[in-house]
Design a protein around this motif. Sequence first.
Motif, mmCIF file in Angstrom:
data_model
loop_
_atom_site.group_PDB
_atom_site.id
_atom_site.type_symbol
_atom_site.label_atom_id
_atom_site.label_comp_id
_atom_site.label_asym_id
_atom_site.label_seq_id
_atom_site.Cartn_x
_atom_site.Cartn_y
_atom_site.Cartn_z
ATOM 1 N N VAL A 197 0.875 -1.193 0.057
ATOM 2 C CA VAL A 197 0.015 0.047 0.062
ATOM 3 C C VAL A 197 0.960 1.299 -0.024
ATOM 4 C CG1 VAL A 197 -1.596 1.257 1.303
ATOM 5 C CG2 VAL A 197 -2.068 -1.305 1.045
ATOM 6 N N TRP A 198 1.810 1.094 0.765
ATOM 7 C CA TRP A 198 2.803 2.383 0.937
ATOM 8 C C TRP A 198 3.619 2.655 -0.422
ATOM 9 C CZ3 TRP A 198 2.468 6.446 3.948
ATOM 10 C CH2 TRP A 198 1.928 6.297 5.241
ATOM 11 N N ILE A 199 4.010 1.483 -0.943
ATOM 12 C CA ILE A 199 4.598 1.524 -2.212
ATOM 13 C C ILE A 199 3.937 2.313 -3.447
ATOM 14 C CG2 ILE A 199 6.040 0.357 -3.843
ATOM 15 C CD1 ILE A 199 7.422 0.762 -1.286
ATOM 16 N N GLU A 200 2.607 1.668 -3.389
ATOM 17 C CA GLU A 200 1.509 2.190 -4.464
ATOM 18 C C GLU A 200 1.427 3.653 -4.079
ATOM 19 O OE1 GLU A 200 -0.404 0.600 -6.553
ATOM 20 O OE2 GLU A 200 -0.113 -1.308 -6.417
ATOM 21 N N MET A 201 1.151 3.992 -2.833
ATOM 22 C CA MET A 201 0.965 5.656 -2.673
ATOM 23 C C MET A 201 2.242 6.326 -3.137
ATOM 24 S SD MET A 201 -0.952 6.540 0.934
ATOM 25 C CE MET A 201 -0.392 5.129 1.965
ATOM 26 N N LEU A 202 3.539 6.048 -2.879
ATOM 27 C CA LEU A 202 4.708 6.655 -3.420
ATOM 28 C C LEU A 202 4.584 6.652 -4.746
ATOM 29 C CD1 LEU A 202 7.687 7.833 -2.497
ATOM 30 C CD2 LEU A 202 8.457 5.422 -2.564
ATOM 31 N N SER A 203 4.294 5.630 -5.427
ATOM 32 C CA SER A 203 4.391 5.374 -6.960
ATOM 33 C C SER A 203 3.348 6.390 -7.531
ATOM 34 C CB SER A 203 4.231 3.973 -7.340
ATOM 35 O OG SER A 203 5.381 3.311 -6.743
ATOM 36 N N TYR A 204 2.045 6.516 -6.638
ATOM 37 C CA TYR A 204 1.282 7.186 -7.321
ATOM 38 C C TYR A 204 1.458 9.002 -7.160
ATOM 39 C CZ TYR A 204 -3.035 9.775 -7.435
ATOM 40 O OH TYR A 204 -4.117 10.958 -7.848
ATOM 41 N N ALA A 205 2.314 9.140 -6.044
ATOM 42 C CA ALA A 205 2.526 10.628 -5.852
ATOM 43 C C ALA A 205 3.347 11.044 -6.761
ATOM 44 C CB ALA A 205 2.772 11.014 -4.343
ATOM 45 N N ALA A 206 4.547 10.169 -7.191
ATOM 46 C CA ALA A 206 5.730 10.806 -7.545
ATOM 47 C C ALA A 206 5.389 11.517 -8.935
ATOM 48 C CB ALA A 206 6.701 9.563 -7.831
ATOM 49 N N PRO A 207 4.652 10.950 -9.855
ATOM 50 C CA PRO A 207 4.355 11.517 -11.085
ATOM 51 C C PRO A 207 3.309 12.468 -11.197
ATOM 52 C CG PRO A 207 3.409 9.537 -11.156
ATOM 53 C CD PRO A 207 4.054 9.581 -9.877
ATOM 54 N N GLN A 208 2.635 12.797 -9.726
ATOM 55 C CA GLN A 208 1.668 13.722 -9.662
ATOM 56 C C GLN A 208 2.295 15.066 -9.201
ATOM 57 O OE1 GLN A 208 -1.743 13.458 -10.354
ATOM 58 N NE2 GLN A 208 -1.224 11.184 -11.073
ATOM 59 N N CYS A 209 3.525 15.040 -8.818
ATOM 60 C CA CYS A 209 4.186 16.191 -8.381
ATOM 61 C C CYS A 209 4.597 17.057 -9.656
ATOM 62 C CB CYS A 209 5.403 15.634 -7.579
ATOM 63 S SG CYS A 209 6.438 17.063 -7.104
ATOM 64 N N PRO A 210 4.552 18.583 -9.439
ATOM 65 C CA PRO A 210 4.736 19.218 -10.636
ATOM 66 C C PRO A 210 6.276 19.143 -10.855
ATOM 67 C CG PRO A 210 3.303 20.223 -9.012
ATOM 68 C CD PRO A 210 3.760 19.072 -8.545
ATOM 69 N N SER A 211 6.827 19.198 -12.138
ATOM 70 C CA SER A 211 8.070 19.029 -12.371
ATOM 71 C C SER A 211 8.822 20.162 -11.816
ATOM 72 C CB SER A 211 8.246 18.887 -14.038
ATOM 73 O OG SER A 211 7.706 20.315 -14.605
ATOM 74 N N ASN A 212 8.490 21.518 -11.753
ATOM 75 C CA ASN A 212 9.178 22.458 -11.117
ATOM 76 C C ASN A 212 9.489 22.039 -9.597
ATOM 77 O OD1 ASN A 212 6.200 23.179 -10.641
ATOM 78 N ND2 ASN A 212 6.850 24.944 -9.646
ATOM 79 N N GLN A 213 8.463 21.251 -9.037
ATOM 80 C CA GLN A 213 8.737 20.937 -7.641
ATOM 81 C C GLN A 213 10.016 19.843 -7.640
ATOM 82 O OE1 GLN A 213 7.384 22.431 -4.617
ATOM 83 N NE2 GLN A 213 6.566 24.127 -6.269
ATOM 84 N N HIS A 214 9.907 18.893 -8.485
ATOM 85 C CA HIS A 214 10.957 17.999 -8.622
ATOM 86 C C HIS A 214 12.153 18.683 -8.768
ATOM 87 C CE1 HIS A 214 8.994 14.366 -8.119
ATOM 88 N NE2 HIS A 214 8.203 14.550 -9.144
ATOM 89 N N ALA A 215 12.393 19.933 -9.535
ATOM 90 C CA ALA A 215 13.608 20.643 -9.857
ATOM 91 C C ALA A 215 14.170 21.202 -8.781
ATOM 92 C CB ALA A 215 13.393 21.513 -11.007
ATOM 93 N N GLU A 216 13.139 21.955 -8.033
ATOM 94 C CA GLU A 216 13.685 22.469 -6.670
ATOM 95 C C GLU A 216 14.331 21.478 -5.758
ATOM 96 O OE1 GLU A 216 10.666 24.999 -5.040
ATOM 97 O OE2 GLU A 216 10.150 26.011 -7.017
ATOM 98 N N ALA A 217 13.477 20.435 -5.509
ATOM 99 C CA ALA A 217 13.930 19.477 -4.816
ATOM 100 C C ALA A 217 15.280 18.726 -5.072
ATOM 101 C CB ALA A 217 13.105 18.124 -4.879
ATOM 102 N N LEU A 218 15.676 18.688 -6.309
ATOM 103 C CA LEU A 218 17.126 18.272 -6.757
ATOM 104 C C LEU A 218 17.790 19.380 -6.368
ATOM 105 C CD1 LEU A 218 16.247 16.989 -10.312
ATOM 106 C CD2 LEU A 218 17.284 15.448 -8.201
ATOM 107 N N GLY A 219 17.591 20.713 -6.402
ATOM 108 C CA GLY A 219 18.483 21.715 -5.980
ATOM 109 C C GLY A 219 18.994 21.568 -4.324
#
Length: 207
Positions: free
Chosen positions: A151-173
Amino acid sequence: MKCFSELGWSLGEEFDENILLWLCYYADLNRNSSIAVENSNCKAIKLVSDIMLHLLVNRPNMLPNGMGEIRFQETCDEATKFFLSGNLNNKIQACEKLLQVNTKNRQPKEKEEKNCLSVLFNACLLAQSLQLLETGMEWNREKKWEMMSDVWIEMLSYAAPQCPSNQHAEALGRGGELLTHVWLLMAHFGLTEHSQAPRTCNRVSLL
């Protein structure tokens, strides 16, 4: 599986509520701490759930839109009042008190049935339902923890592509969040909407 029909209510449209509800697994870990330490599924649950709660509280813009911050605070407030009403000395006693909440013949509370967004009652109901997998459906503890890990892995897998790409970019920074690394891996293997042909679909079921 039968457990899906009985627990499906805990995985609804409000993603932040799903996260808070499934934190109820702590009751099982604290009551069986000596066993949980050596169980790989328990370790996975602890890691992923801690990260998802961190995102909910500290990086809400990386998760699907919702009322996570308010729901989290109101749940904490209700839990504080609940625990202060009893004479508790440690986490195990706190977990036992939650598992003793009277949920018999009662359905999960809907938002319109309560005056706040706290999920404490529903979390107690879910925790007790998970305990019944062992007593009522004769699951062993390892099978139950494997299902909870899924269940937790599915929630993680669902959330990852839902996150806006600019938020991913900020997280990498900032050095990167696990959610971003999962998103990159999913994109690499063609598992995100951006890397697949357009299609019409509803929200992916978490189970």
